[in-house]
Design an enzyme around this catalytic site. Sequence first.
Site, mmCIF file in Angstrom:
data_model
loop_
_atom_site.group_PDB
_atom_site.id
_atom_site.type_symbol
_atom_site.label_atom_id
_atom_site.label_comp_id
_atom_site.label_asym_id
_atom_site.label_seq_id
_atom_site.Cartn_x
_atom_site.Cartn_y
_atom_site.Cartn_z
ATOM 1 N N ASP A 7 -21.744 -46.336 48.554
ATOM 2 C CA ASP A 7 -20.836 -45.362 47.950
ATOM 3 C C ASP A 7 -20.291 -44.483 49.065
ATOM 4 O O ASP A 7 -20.938 -44.307 50.118
ATOM 5 C CB ASP A 7 -21.565 -44.514 46.909
ATOM 6 C CG ASP A 7 -20.619 -43.560 46.190
ATOM 7 O OD1 ASP A 7 -19.667 -44.030 45.552
ATOM 8 O OD2 ASP A 7 -20.819 -42.332 46.303
ATOM 9 N N GLU A 9 -17.999 -40.688 49.910
ATOM 10 C CA GLU A 9 -17.348 -39.451 49.481
ATOM 11 C C GLU A 9 -16.204 -39.178 50.449
ATOM 12 O O GLU A 9 -16.284 -39.529 51.635
ATOM 13 C CB GLU A 9 -18.337 -38.277 49.465
ATOM 14 C CG GLU A 9 -19.519 -38.451 48.522
ATOM 15 C CD GLU A 9 -19.130 -38.581 47.060
ATOM 16 O OE1 GLU A 9 -18.014 -38.133 46.694
ATOM 17 O OE2 GLU A 9 -19.924 -39.137 46.284
ATOM 18 N N GLU A 52 -10.704 -29.019 45.330
ATOM 19 C CA GLU A 52 -11.064 -29.910 44.230
ATOM 20 C C GLU A 52 -12.051 -30.987 44.684
ATOM 21 O O GLU A 52 -12.934 -31.386 43.922
ATOM 22 C CB GLU A 52 -9.815 -30.539 43.616
ATOM 23 C CG GLU A 52 -8.943 -31.331 44.563
ATOM 24 C CD GLU A 52 -7.867 -30.479 45.233
ATOM 25 O OE1 GLU A 52 -6.829 -31.055 45.628
ATOM 26 O OE2 GLU A 52 -8.072 -29.253 45.341
ATOM 27 N N HIS A 150 -21.927 -35.161 43.126
ATOM 28 C CA HIS A 150 -21.802 -36.492 43.689
ATOM 29 C C HIS A 150 -22.359 -36.475 45.110
ATOM 30 O O HIS A 150 -22.118 -35.546 45.877
ATOM 31 C CB HIS A 150 -20.332 -36.921 43.741
ATOM 32 C CG HIS A 150 -19.761 -37.256 42.407
ATOM 33 N ND1 HIS A 150 -19.450 -38.537 42.037
ATOM 34 C CD2 HIS A 150 -19.468 -36.473 41.345
ATOM 35 C CE1 HIS A 150 -18.965 -38.535 40.804
ATOM 36 N NE2 HIS A 150 -18.972 -37.283 40.358
ATOM 37 N N ASP A 155 -25.846 -41.628 44.781
ATOM 38 C CA ASP A 155 -25.026 -42.472 43.903
ATOM 39 C C ASP A 155 -25.255 -43.952 44.194
ATOM 40 O O ASP A 155 -25.242 -44.782 43.279
ATOM 41 C CB ASP A 155 -23.552 -42.119 44.055
ATOM 42 C CG ASP A 155 -23.190 -40.818 43.340
ATOM 43 O OD1 ASP A 155 -24.110 -40.183 42.789
ATOM 44 O OD2 ASP A 155 -22.007 -40.443 43.340
#
Length: 227
Positions: A7, A9, A52, A150, A155
């Site tokens: 995963d 980010e 965000e 997250h 994850d």
Amino acid sequence: MREIVFDTETTGLSFPGGDRLVEIGCIELVNRVPTGRHLHRYVNPERDMPAEAERVHGLSARFLSDKPLFADVVEDIIEFLGDCPLVAHNAGFDFAFLNGELTRCGRPVIHHGRMVDTLAIARVKHPGAKHTLDALCSRYGIDLSARTLHGALLDAQLLAQVYVELTGGRQITLGLAVDAPVMRETPAELPNRVHVRPARQFLASAAELERHAAFVSGLEDPLWAAA
């Protein structure tokens, strides 16, 4: 078979638009079983962190400012990924950022033939249901209590469990049964298809009986003699 569940980010949704990878977490599976080997790296994106995006993963520009550049960890990542299938949720997104960073470093991109997308698998297996990682964890009873934000490694760990469930469950390689043909007969007709195997006879030969008698005769004070 070796597989890597991973995963990422990022700072946003578009690598061509200037967003960058900031974290990668990878879990090694062999025959769908976690081996305990993993790779986890934070990466300095050399840019600001949109508010965000920070709300999603909690990684600020200040936190990432002293982390290595992707070029500094690319060898570790390439070595860990090897040449095996790579499993991700909405894998096209993660592949776009990973390949974007590899291209930026002048390294060969990862072929999409290695991509295994658990989102696509989930859509086929559970049509009409929610297919987020949270929803799939809830469906399969996977503990989400540690997931407040997250995080790439967490994850990936959760996704590894989801992937095992999506592809057959924890006993995927047990293989104790084979698929039986579909019965089309009515219940009244079924007895006609039953084939009873005759009982096997396991009789001792004369030589075996003779050896047994000789053995018994040599026993000292057997229990049955005192009864």
